[in-house]
Design a protein around this motif. Sequence first.
Motif, PDB file in Angstrom:
ATOM      1  N   ILE A 141       0.883  -1.297  -0.042  1.00  0.00           N
ATOM      2  CA  ILE A 141       0.066  -0.092   0.091  1.00  0.00           C
ATOM      3  C   ILE A 141       1.094   1.329   0.134  1.00  0.00           C
ATOM      4  CG2 ILE A 141      -1.970   1.253   1.326  1.00  0.00           C
ATOM      5  CD1 ILE A 141      -2.839  -1.253   2.383  1.00  0.00           C
ATOM      6  N   ASP A 142       1.949   1.400   0.841  1.00  0.00           N
ATOM      7  CA  ASP A 142       2.688   2.296   0.801  1.00  0.00           C
ATOM      8  C   ASP A 142       4.210   2.408  -0.289  1.00  0.00           C
ATOM      9  OD1 ASP A 142       3.814   4.529   1.741  1.00  0.00           O
ATOM     10  OD2 ASP A 142       3.546   4.120   3.484  1.00  0.00           O
ATOM     11  N   ARG A 143       3.985   2.457  -1.010  1.00  0.00           N
ATOM     12  CA  ARG A 143       5.320   2.399  -1.898  1.00  0.00           C
ATOM     13  C   ARG A 143       6.577   3.514  -1.427  1.00  0.00           C
ATOM     14  NH1 ARG A 143       3.983  -2.043  -4.292  1.00  0.00           N
ATOM     15  NH2 ARG A 143       5.352  -1.388  -5.866  1.00  0.00           N
ATOM     16  N   LYS A 144       6.771   3.847   0.088  1.00  0.00           N
ATOM     17  CA  LYS A 144       7.790   4.777  -0.174  1.00  0.00           C
ATOM     18  C   LYS A 144       8.050   3.740   1.513  1.00  0.00           C
ATOM     19  CE  LYS A 144       6.542   9.446  -0.195  1.00  0.00           C
ATOM     20  NZ  LYS A 144       6.206  11.134   0.285  1.00  0.00           N
ATOM     21  N   ARG A 145       7.525   2.779   1.762  1.00  0.00           N
ATOM     22  CA  ARG A 145       8.467   1.511   2.401  1.00  0.00           C
ATOM     23  C   ARG A 145       8.376  -0.029   2.068  1.00  0.00           C
ATOM     24  NH1 ARG A 145       3.942   1.143   7.456  1.00  0.00           N
ATOM     25  NH2 ARG A 145       5.396   0.447   8.091  1.00  0.00           N
ATOM     26  N   PHE A 146       9.138  -0.088   3.549  1.00  0.00           N
ATOM     27  CA  PHE A 146       9.003  -1.606   2.495  1.00  0.00           C
ATOM     28  C   PHE A 146       8.703  -2.657   3.776  1.00  0.00           C
ATOM     29  CE2 PHE A 146      12.009   0.445  -0.096  1.00  0.00           C
ATOM     30  CZ  PHE A 146      12.225  -0.414  -0.948  1.00  0.00           C
ATOM     31  N   ALA A 147       8.592  -3.956   3.331  1.00  0.00           N
ATOM     32  CA  ALA A 147       8.245  -4.671   4.315  1.00  0.00           C
ATOM     33  C   ALA A 147       8.591  -6.883   3.307  1.00  0.00           C
ATOM     34  CB  ALA A 147       6.341  -5.162   3.997  1.00  0.00           C
ATOM     35  N   VAL A 148       8.161  -7.566   4.969  1.00  0.00           N
ATOM     36  CA  VAL A 148       8.402  -8.308   4.370  1.00  0.00           C
ATOM     37  C   VAL A 148       7.544  -9.151   3.568  1.00  0.00           C
ATOM     38  CG1 VAL A 148       8.592 -10.920   5.513  1.00  0.00           C
ATOM     39  CG2 VAL A 148      10.237  -9.294   6.355  1.00  0.00           C
ATOM     40  N   ARG A 149       7.968  -9.931   2.787  1.00  0.00           N
ATOM     41  CA  ARG A 149       6.474 -10.279   0.952  1.00  0.00           C
ATOM     42  C   ARG A 149       7.325 -11.171   0.919  1.00  0.00           C
ATOM     43  NH1 ARG A 149       4.317  -6.240  -2.988  1.00  0.00           N
ATOM     44  NH2 ARG A 149       4.293  -7.761  -3.853  1.00  0.00           N
ATOM     45  N   ASP A 150       6.490 -12.574   0.300  1.00  0.00           N
ATOM     46  CA  ASP A 150       6.766 -13.994   0.254  1.00  0.00           C
ATOM     47  C   ASP A 150       7.054 -13.734  -1.124  1.00  0.00           C
ATOM     48  OD1 ASP A 150       6.030 -15.293   1.973  1.00  0.00           O
ATOM     49  OD2 ASP A 150       4.488 -15.403   0.934  1.00  0.00           O
ATOM     50  N   ASP A 151       7.192 -12.213  -1.909  1.00  0.00           N
ATOM     51  CA  ASP A 151       7.084 -12.425  -3.619  1.00  0.00           C
ATOM     52  C   ASP A 151       8.434 -11.370  -3.351  1.00  0.00           C
ATOM     53  OD1 ASP A 151       5.987 -10.602  -2.883  1.00  0.00           O
ATOM     54  OD2 ASP A 151       5.078 -10.422  -4.468  1.00  0.00           O
ATOM     55  N   GLY A 152       9.388 -11.036  -2.140  1.00  0.00           N
ATOM     56  CA  GLY A 152      10.123 -10.124  -1.678  1.00  0.00           C
ATOM     57  C   GLY A 152      11.932 -10.429  -2.401  1.00  0.00           C
ATOM     58  N   LYS A 153      12.785 -10.116  -2.104  1.00  0.00           N
ATOM     59  CA  LYS A 153      13.822 -10.396  -2.452  1.00  0.00           C
ATOM     60  C   LYS A 153      14.583 -11.066  -1.516  1.00  0.00           C
ATOM     61  CE  LYS A 153      14.987  -6.672  -6.319  1.00  0.00           C
ATOM     62  NZ  LYS A 153      15.990  -5.566  -7.031  1.00  0.00           N
ATOM     63  N   PRO A 154      14.741 -11.940  -1.426  1.00  0.00           N
ATOM     64  CA  PRO A 154      16.515 -12.978  -0.572  1.00  0.00           C
ATOM     65  C   PRO A 154      16.543 -11.382   0.752  1.00  0.00           C
ATOM     66  CG  PRO A 154      16.237 -13.664  -2.495  1.00  0.00           C
ATOM     67  CD  PRO A 154      16.029 -12.301  -2.929  1.00  0.00           C
ATOM     68  N   ALA A 155      16.213 -11.525   1.397  1.00  0.00           N
ATOM     69  CA  ALA A 155      17.382 -10.785   2.188  1.00  0.00           C
ATOM     70  C   ALA A 155      17.305 -11.435   3.895  1.00  0.00           C
ATOM     71  CB  ALA A 155      16.311 -10.048   3.186  1.00  0.00           C
ATOM     72  N   VAL A 156      19.339 -11.130   4.318  1.00  0.00           N
ATOM     73  CA  VAL A 156      19.174 -12.297   5.578  1.00  0.00           C
ATOM     74  C   VAL A 156      19.843 -11.517   6.923  1.00  0.00           C
ATOM     75  CG1 VAL A 156      20.438 -14.321   6.460  1.00  0.00           C
ATOM     76  CG2 VAL A 156      19.275 -14.060   4.616  1.00  0.00           C
ATOM     77  N   THR A 157      19.327 -11.522   7.828  1.00  0.00           N
ATOM     78  CA  THR A 157      19.975 -10.519   8.931  1.00  0.00           C
ATOM     79  C   THR A 157      20.665 -11.383   9.827  1.00  0.00           C
ATOM     80  OG1 THR A 157      18.847  -8.534   8.214  1.00  0.00           O
ATOM     81  CG2 THR A 157      20.120  -8.178  10.373  1.00  0.00           C
ATOM     82  N   HIS A 158      21.628 -11.159  10.536  1.00  0.00           N
ATOM     83  CA  HIS A 158      22.338 -12.145  11.301  1.00  0.00           C
ATOM     84  C   HIS A 158      22.977 -10.725  12.814  1.00  0.00           C
ATOM     85  CE1 HIS A 158      23.215 -15.188   9.278  1.00  0.00           C
ATOM     86  NE2 HIS A 158      24.006 -14.208   8.366  1.00  0.00           N
ATOM     87  N   TYR A 159      22.002 -10.787  14.098  1.00  0.00           N
ATOM     88  CA  TYR A 159      21.929 -10.268  15.621  1.00  0.00           C
ATOM     89  C   TYR A 159      22.176 -11.148  16.423  1.00  0.00           C
ATOM     90  CZ  TYR A 159      17.372 -11.929  17.291  1.00  0.00           C
ATOM     91  OH  TYR A 159      16.095 -12.287  16.965  1.00  0.00           O
TER      92      TYR A 159
END
Length: 264
Positions: A142-160
């Motif tokens: 909905i808000d094209r200025k934001r990003f979100a976790v999406r099944d059709d999104g690009k792979p993203a991996v964050t370690h913390y």
Amino acid sequence: MTPKHRLQGGEQVVLHAEVEETTTLEGQDIPLAVVYEDDEILIIDKPAGLVVHPAAGHRDGTLQNALLHHAPILAGIPRCGIVHRLDKDTSGLLMAAKTLSAHKALVEQLQARTVNREYLALVQGAVTAGGTVDEPIGRHRIDRKRFAVRDDGKPAVTHYRVAERFPHHTLIRVKLETGRTHQIRVHMAHVHHPLLGDPVYGGRLRIPAGAGEALVRVIRDFKRQALHAEKLGLIHPATREYIEWQSPLPQDFSELLEVLREQP
């Protein structure tokens, strides 16, 4: 030699290539904190508030304009040598290439995930242990200025991992495998630990119950996401040796932690 000249074999042809300018931007005399510089690369310690690339609403006054003024040769490098970005209000280390060969090498390292990027982030809530968020990211539906976790999104991996605990907040160290836009902010919000001060993904302002006057003030005054690119390591394009840099926390982030440490 003319364009139609025929070679007989055994000749040696020498090409003198000239780099064409790839930008129409103008350099601007904006202060830069240069951590390291040689003939191949530049390492910058970016302050919070400085936009990296020109865009709608920020046509100039960017890091790219500052780099052009600092090193006019960057006019011949794609995006003036910048191969990755930091959000406007994220502080810390960022690299740029000064030659086309260095640009290619740095891009390849990013693609191969061999660049070491570590961040310090202050998140809301008590993080009990370190972990990994492996969730694809795409633009918000909905808000094209934001990003979100999406099944059709690009792979993203964050370690913390946990660096320091406070009653209502946690300081974490974050390592990125991928470099999606807003990745740390999106992933930590996804696991219900948004970054303190994040105006987009942090939700409403949260003041801990029983917080002292100093803590209330510092939380209200912290108007950006509490995120700092602390370490950057890469293989030098020319020497092929691994080099690493570290950036101290900026004053606003450091003062925030000092107040948190003073709380009972």
